[in-house]
Design an enzyme around this catalytic site. Sequence first.
Site, PDB file in Angstrom:
ATOM      1  N   GLU A   1      15.176 -11.631 -23.475  1.00  0.00           N
ATOM      2  CA  GLU A   1      14.212 -10.522 -23.597  1.00  0.00           C
ATOM      3  C   GLU A   1      14.848  -9.172 -23.314  1.00  0.00           C
ATOM      4  O   GLU A   1      14.323  -8.146 -23.718  1.00  0.00           O
ATOM      5  CB  GLU A   1      12.995 -10.758 -22.708  1.00  0.00           C
ATOM      6  CG  GLU A   1      13.237 -10.849 -21.240  1.00  0.00           C
ATOM      7  CD  GLU A   1      11.923 -11.084 -20.470  1.00  0.00           C
ATOM      8  OE1 GLU A   1      10.835 -10.764 -20.957  1.00  0.00           O
ATOM      9  OE2 GLU A   1      12.001 -11.601 -19.341  1.00  0.00           O
TER      10      GLU A   1
ATOM     11  N   ASN B   1       0.592   0.279   6.092  1.00  0.00           N
ATOM     12  CA  ASN B   1       1.087  -0.543   4.983  1.00  0.00           C
ATOM     13  C   ASN B   1       1.856  -1.683   5.621  1.00  0.00           C
ATOM     14  O   ASN B   1       2.800  -1.464   6.368  1.00  0.00           O
ATOM     15  CB  ASN B   1       2.000   0.284   4.066  1.00  0.00           C
ATOM     16  CG  ASN B   1       2.642  -0.613   2.995  1.00  0.00           C
ATOM     17  OD1 ASN B   1       2.110  -1.664   2.676  1.00  0.00           O
ATOM     18  ND2 ASN B   1       3.798  -0.196   2.497  1.00  0.00           N
ATOM     19  N   GLY B   2       1.431  -2.924   5.359  1.00  0.00           N
ATOM     20  CA  GLY B   2       2.131  -4.083   5.926  1.00  0.00           C
ATOM     21  C   GLY B   2       1.122  -5.123   6.341  1.00  0.00           C
ATOM     22  O   GLY B   2      -0.018  -5.118   5.890  1.00  0.00           O
TER      23      GLY B   2
ATOM     24  N   LYS C   1      15.634 -14.157 -19.322  1.00  0.00           N
ATOM     25  CA  LYS C   1      16.036 -12.784 -18.976  1.00  0.00           C
ATOM     26  C   LYS C   1      17.021 -12.239 -20.008  1.00  0.00           C
ATOM     27  O   LYS C   1      16.894 -11.120 -20.490  1.00  0.00           O
ATOM     28  CB  LYS C   1      16.664 -12.752 -17.580  1.00  0.00           C
ATOM     29  CG  LYS C   1      15.669 -12.940 -16.446  1.00  0.00           C
ATOM     30  CD  LYS C   1      14.793 -11.755 -16.208  1.00  0.00           C
ATOM     31  CE  LYS C   1      13.381 -11.747 -16.632  1.00  0.00           C
ATOM     32  NZ  LYS C   1      12.509 -12.834 -16.675  1.00  0.00           N
TER      33      LYS C   1
ATOM     34  N   GLU D   1      14.998 -19.646 -16.742  1.00  0.00           N
ATOM     35  CA  GLU D   1      14.659 -18.251 -16.393  1.00  0.00           C
ATOM     36  C   GLU D   1      15.836 -17.330 -16.694  1.00  0.00           C
ATOM     37  O   GLU D   1      15.645 -16.220 -17.209  1.00  0.00           O
ATOM     38  CB  GLU D   1      14.243 -18.173 -14.928  1.00  0.00           C
ATOM     39  CG  GLU D   1      13.910 -16.789 -14.425  1.00  0.00           C
ATOM     40  CD  GLU D   1      12.803 -16.077 -15.214  1.00  0.00           C
ATOM     41  OE1 GLU D   1      12.082 -16.733 -15.985  1.00  0.00           O
ATOM     42  OE2 GLU D   1      12.696 -14.850 -15.066  1.00  0.00           O
TER      43      GLU D   1
ATOM     44  N   TRP E   1      -3.645  -1.921  -1.309  1.00  0.00           N
ATOM     45  CA  TRP E   1      -3.536  -3.096  -2.176  1.00  0.00           C
ATOM     46  C   TRP E   1      -3.925  -4.244  -1.265  1.00  0.00           C
ATOM     47  O   TRP E   1      -3.124  -4.709  -0.481  1.00  0.00           O
ATOM     48  CB  TRP E   1      -2.111  -3.233  -2.664  1.00  0.00           C
ATOM     49  CG  TRP E   1      -1.982  -4.177  -3.813  1.00  0.00           C
ATOM     50  CD1 TRP E   1      -2.824  -5.201  -4.154  1.00  0.00           C
ATOM     51  CD2 TRP E   1      -0.953  -4.196  -4.792  1.00  0.00           C
ATOM     52  NE1 TRP E   1      -2.369  -5.840  -5.258  1.00  0.00           N
ATOM     53  CE2 TRP E   1      -1.233  -5.257  -5.678  1.00  0.00           C
ATOM     54  CE3 TRP E   1       0.165  -3.434  -5.011  1.00  0.00           C
ATOM     55  CZ2 TRP E   1      -0.411  -5.554  -6.763  1.00  0.00           C
ATOM     56  CZ3 TRP E   1       0.984  -3.738  -6.072  1.00  0.00           C
ATOM     57  CH2 TRP E   1       0.688  -4.787  -6.949  1.00  0.00           C
TER      58      TRP E   1
ATOM     59  N   CYS F   1       0.857  -1.188   0.000  1.00  0.00           N
ATOM     60  CA  CYS F   1       0.000   0.000   0.000  1.00  0.00           C
ATOM     61  C   CYS F   1       0.891   1.236   0.000  1.00  0.00           C
ATOM     62  O   CYS F   1       2.108   1.142   0.084  1.00  0.00           O
ATOM     63  CB  CYS F   1      -0.862  -0.012   1.246  1.00  0.00           C
ATOM     64  SG  CYS F   1      -1.765  -1.537   1.451  1.00  0.00           S
TER      65      CYS F   1
ATOM     66  N   LYS G   1       4.023  -6.126 -20.964  1.00  0.00           N
ATOM     67  CA  LYS G   1       4.103  -6.631 -19.588  1.00  0.00           C
ATOM     68  C   LYS G   1       3.063  -7.726 -19.377  1.00  0.00           C
ATOM     69  O   LYS G   1       3.328  -8.706 -18.714  1.00  0.00           O
ATOM     70  CB  LYS G   1       3.859  -5.497 -18.584  1.00  0.00           C
ATOM     71  CG  LYS G   1       3.909  -5.941 -17.123  1.00  0.00           C
ATOM     72  CD  LYS G   1       5.254  -6.521 -16.753  1.00  0.00           C
ATOM     73  CE  LYS G   1       5.319  -7.010 -15.325  1.00  0.00           C
ATOM     74  NZ  LYS G   1       6.566  -7.790 -15.067  1.00  0.00           N
TER      75      LYS G   1
ATOM     76  N   ARG H   1       2.313   2.254  -7.384  1.00  0.00           N
ATOM     77  CA  ARG H   1       2.426   1.069  -6.506  1.00  0.00           C
ATOM     78  C   ARG H   1       1.200   0.180  -6.675  1.00  0.00           C
ATOM     79  O   ARG H   1       1.136  -0.911  -6.173  1.00  0.00           O
ATOM     80  CB  ARG H   1       2.529   1.515  -5.039  1.00  0.00           C
ATOM     81  CG  ARG H   1       3.749   2.372  -4.752  1.00  0.00           C
ATOM     82  CD  ARG H   1       3.593   3.080  -3.420  1.00  0.00           C
ATOM     83  NE  ARG H   1       3.707   2.153  -2.302  1.00  0.00           N
ATOM     84  CZ  ARG H   1       4.859   1.869  -1.710  1.00  0.00           C
ATOM     85  NH1 ARG H   1       5.965   2.427  -2.133  1.00  0.00           N
ATOM     86  NH2 ARG H   1       4.926   1.014  -0.709  1.00  0.00           N
TER      87      ARG H   1
ATOM     88  N   HIS I   1      22.730 -34.860 -26.011  1.00  0.00           N
ATOM     89  CA  HIS I   1      21.681 -35.336 -26.935  1.00  0.00           C
ATOM     90  C   HIS I   1      21.419 -34.308 -28.025  1.00  0.00           C
ATOM     91  O   HIS I   1      20.299 -34.205 -28.528  1.00  0.00           O
ATOM     92  CB  HIS I   1      20.399 -35.619 -26.143  1.00  0.00           C
ATOM     93  CG  HIS I   1      20.561 -36.696 -25.128  1.00  0.00           C
ATOM     94  ND1 HIS I   1      20.678 -38.033 -25.457  1.00  0.00           N
ATOM     95  CD2 HIS I   1      20.670 -36.632 -23.783  1.00  0.00           C
ATOM     96  CE1 HIS I   1      20.834 -38.750 -24.362  1.00  0.00           C
ATOM     97  NE2 HIS I   1      20.826 -37.922 -23.325  1.00  0.00           N
TER      98      HIS I   1
HETATM   99  C1  AGP Z   1       8.913 -12.562 -18.152  1.00  0.00           C
HETATM  100  O1  AGP Z   1      10.010 -11.715 -17.909  1.00  0.00           O
HETATM  101  C2  AGP Z   1       8.041 -12.033 -19.266  1.00  0.00           C
HETATM  102  N1  AGP Z   1       7.592 -10.706 -18.969  1.00  0.00           N
HETATM  103  C3  AGP Z   1       6.891 -12.978 -19.617  1.00  0.00           C
HETATM  104  O2  AGP Z   1       7.438 -14.229 -19.958  1.00  0.00           O
HETATM  105  C4  AGP Z   1       5.852 -13.209 -18.494  1.00  0.00           C
HETATM  106  O3  AGP Z   1       6.432 -13.961 -17.462  1.00  0.00           O
HETATM  107  C5  AGP Z   1       4.668 -13.973 -19.094  1.00  0.00           C
HETATM  108  O4  AGP Z   1       4.043 -13.165 -20.075  1.00  0.00           O
HETATM  109  C6  AGP Z   1       3.624 -14.384 -18.034  1.00  0.00           C
HETATM  110  O5  AGP Z   1       3.085 -13.247 -17.428  1.00  0.00           O
HETATM  111  P1  AGP Z   1       2.171 -13.454 -16.118  1.00  0.00           P
HETATM  112  O6  AGP Z   1       3.073 -13.984 -15.044  1.00  0.00           O
HETATM  113  O7  AGP Z   1       1.638 -12.100 -15.802  1.00  0.00           O
HETATM  114  O8  AGP Z   1       1.108 -14.437 -16.464  1.00  0.00           O
END
Ligand code: AGP
Length: 613
Positions: free
Chosen positions: A493, A103-104, A490, A486, A77, A2, A608, A27, A509
Amino acid sequence: MCGIIGVVGSSDTLATLLEGLTRLEYRGYDSAGIALVRPGQTWRARTAEGTESVAALRRVCEDAPSGFSSGIGHTRWATHGAPEAVNAHPHLDCSGNIAIIHNGIIENHRELHEALVARGHLFTSVTDSEVLAHLIEEARARGLELMEAMRQSLLTVRGAFAVAVMDATEPDVIVAARRISPLVVGTAPGVTYLASDVPAILDRATAFYAVNDDEIVRLGPEGFRAIDLEGGPVRLHQLSIDWDLETAEKGGHDDFMSKEISEQPHAIRATLLDRRRRDGTITFDEMRIDDEELREVKRVVLVAAGTSHHAALVAKYAIERWARISVEVDISSEYRYRDPIVEIGTLVIGVSQSGETIDTIQATREAQRRGARVVAVSNIVDSSLAREADAVIYTRAGIEVSVASTKAFVAQVAALELLALRLAQLRGTMSPTDVDALFLGLNAVSAQVATTLERRASIELIAKELMGSHDFFFLGRHVGFPTALEGALKLKELTYMHAEGYPGGELKHGPLALIEPGVVVVAVATHQLMHEKILSNLAEVKARGASVVVVATDDDETIDAVADFVMRVPATEPLFTPMVDIVPLQLFAYAMARQLGRNVDRPRNLAKTVTVE
Ligand code: AGP
């Protein structure tokens, strides 16, 4: 997460509060409210219009009485209690004179609430925060002035707080306190401010001070004084702020990604707060599936996309290891088209930071259509996925602005591993002692992540050395494999360079054919059981000319013989390693992208949240 704001001695209190709440809106929140206080009068307004709450509050405040020089404001939130106006802050005590914002999470709010009700207090919300208003009310009734009333109340509270209180019977004073949740104080001639962070008061205050854990501050128009929980005097640390507003919203970081990487210790700690009762029972307040049904679960299917899919892969190892339930993990966009089998006792878990990824929503809808019970793991309260699920576990990473997900990943792993421990508790597949030990270990991860973040400079040097490389293979075994996936995502992207994540055992393989001088192999080698196997993978790729980067524990003395570069991390429980090991890989991708001049918060072609199929 929050947002809170307060001002004392102002000639435009309302404008200050509303502007500050607008500044806090990045936020994220689902409701908002303010309280204006003057001798003998506390005036309150609250709205719950989702992200339009502050705009709605502004309209409501057009009818606010004038002549208030002090007030507090809050954007909520929701964690405890639905995002409705009745649960919005500020909360009042029984007299209506005392207003608090928080907040907490108050971990022992249930027992405090019961005791206060037994002593005749009337609660108007179902939040944890409201207990603070009534505790302070009781302390004031004992004749304590507001700062001492706050101090004595906080001595009975467990959990996290950035809390501020005002009392119409002690006007022109705000008392605030902090534990874990952030809090800053600002001063200007004749006016004193408080806020969750600098941006909310950046253009009004001229000096800024950080409030540290278990410090209490009393604000008046002339300035402030601070004490610790024992009542001893404290000097607040003055912040040197020469930021513009945009930089301020990034907490002084160059971009949101850097800020969010640095917030990971807090994201883990906040996600784990208030999840364990005194008797050791792990609990999810928002979980609406009863224990009996969870006990009868025969198969778990996790569906997710991107980073969330990698967190789901980690969960597979944890649930199978601790709860001994068969687990399947599927990419959301694949699950719904493969005519999935759903039998009695199938629990489907949809993992999504945004809770709006259409692939994951459609996958969980398909599962529900076929009779599965669905749990959502979401970072956004009341997201579509959360609303449609039978139960929800909220990660509490706070809003994640950068397209590349970082703090949400570690929070998802923490939440999912906690769920695995809960399932183990219900099924009796682990002793209470072992569950407790793992719960404590899980809570220690935030400190291990913080330690790893301090090594940022060494990661930046490795990135500098590897500038000009174009092909990256990330290798891992066991839970190191989702970590490798992961790390590769990173790098892809953020830098737009080719990177792949592979299980170490798969190298021979096929991928080994691609290894040649100039290729970089990044290996996750922190899992004790798989260490020898990873070392042999590294020998294979080194022999073929690859540059070798290894994520290794501080106590690993063998790795220097095979690695060209080592990213050191503290050792931890094998199943917790993804939350620690991912940090150097995030920092590596970030450093490479910055060196390439990429827009790390807004990578090309990406959004996003992917709300289209
Ligand atoms: C991850 O860095 C990317 N932004 C993307 O793979 C993301 O994780 C994916 O679109 C899933 O999003 P979500 O967790 O909001 O479902």
